[in-house]
Design an enzyme around this catalytic site. Sequence first.
Site, PDB file in Angstrom:
ATOM      1  N   ILE A  67       0.893  -1.159   0.000  1.00  0.00           N
ATOM      2  CA  ILE A  67       0.000   0.000   0.000  1.00  0.00           C
ATOM      3  C   ILE A  67       0.930   1.207   0.000  1.00  0.00           C
ATOM      4  O   ILE A  67       1.870   1.289   0.799  1.00  0.00           O
ATOM      5  CB  ILE A  67      -0.954   0.004   1.212  1.00  0.00           C
ATOM      6  CG1 ILE A  67      -1.854   1.258   1.164  1.00  0.00           C
ATOM      7  CG2 ILE A  67      -0.229  -0.109   2.529  1.00  0.00           C
ATOM      8  CD1 ILE A  67      -2.974   1.238   2.214  1.00  0.00           C
ATOM      9  N   SER A  68       0.723   2.110  -0.931  1.00  0.00           N
ATOM     10  CA  SER A  68       1.659   3.210  -1.124  1.00  0.00           C
ATOM     11  C   SER A  68       1.723   4.140   0.085  1.00  0.00           C
ATOM     12  O   SER A  68       0.762   4.283   0.840  1.00  0.00           O
ATOM     13  CB  SER A  68       1.280   4.024  -2.364  1.00  0.00           C
ATOM     14  OG  SER A  68       1.442   3.265  -3.535  1.00  0.00           O
ATOM     15  N   GLN A  69       2.869   4.759   0.226  1.00  0.00           N
ATOM     16  CA  GLN A  69       3.067   5.791   1.241  1.00  0.00           C
ATOM     17  C   GLN A  69       2.043   6.915   1.023  1.00  0.00           C
ATOM     18  O   GLN A  69       1.821   7.337  -0.109  1.00  0.00           O
ATOM     19  CB  GLN A  69       4.493   6.332   1.093  1.00  0.00           C
ATOM     20  CG  GLN A  69       4.894   7.418   2.063  1.00  0.00           C
ATOM     21  CD  GLN A  69       6.318   7.877   1.783  1.00  0.00           C
ATOM     22  OE1 GLN A  69       7.010   7.335   0.913  1.00  0.00           O
ATOM     23  NE2 GLN A  69       6.759   8.869   2.520  1.00  0.00           N
TER      24      GLN A  69
END
Length: 218
Positions: A67-69
């Site tokens: 899950i992206s930053q």
Amino acid sequence: MAYKFIDNYREKGARKLLVKLLEKRGIEDKNVLRAIGKVPRHFFFDETFWIKAYQDIAFPIGDGQTISQPYTVAYQTELLHVKKGDKVLEIGTGSGYQTCILLELGAEVYTIERQKSLYDRVIQVLPHMGYRPFFFYGDGSKGIEEHAPYDKIIVTAGAPMVPEIMLKQLKIGGILVIPVGDEKQQKMVTILRVGEDDFDRIELDTFRFVPLVGDEAW
């Protein structure tokens, strides 16, 4: 995976702090910040790892994906200049977090994921949260030609080049945001389609994404 579908004062408070952090890091679009402050990111985490949900970090979600930053999500979304009603193609559904941010901005979202386990998970989680994009399973490196053209295209994995097929799926005046580079790091690239065969390209900051895999990528 056991999902935590409870959003109380603790989680909401954590999101407010995250929004303040993103503002300090240079995110200016108030609509993007409002969306970040509304979407419950902890819903995408096993309850065991809730403490990580509102840290400004990427986090593994299985199958070698993350899950992206939050900063990366906000940065890419800000570059898209999403307007309510925009038809947006998202390449790489992943956890679905970025999808929710786009929906909160009022976009009509078409999102495609090639990892079957992630796809099967996200088509359950997002509707449970009240988010209903158009889901697709397949090779996102080729876009989704049958629903083109799109006002905006966002790619959430690192590509070795800009796939020509994606450029053709943009409306004139449309924007493509894609990280381009090698498998270790990429430059964020914004492309504006200014004519039938004319495109303006801007290279921005360096990021590190998982590789975009498919016929038109790695």
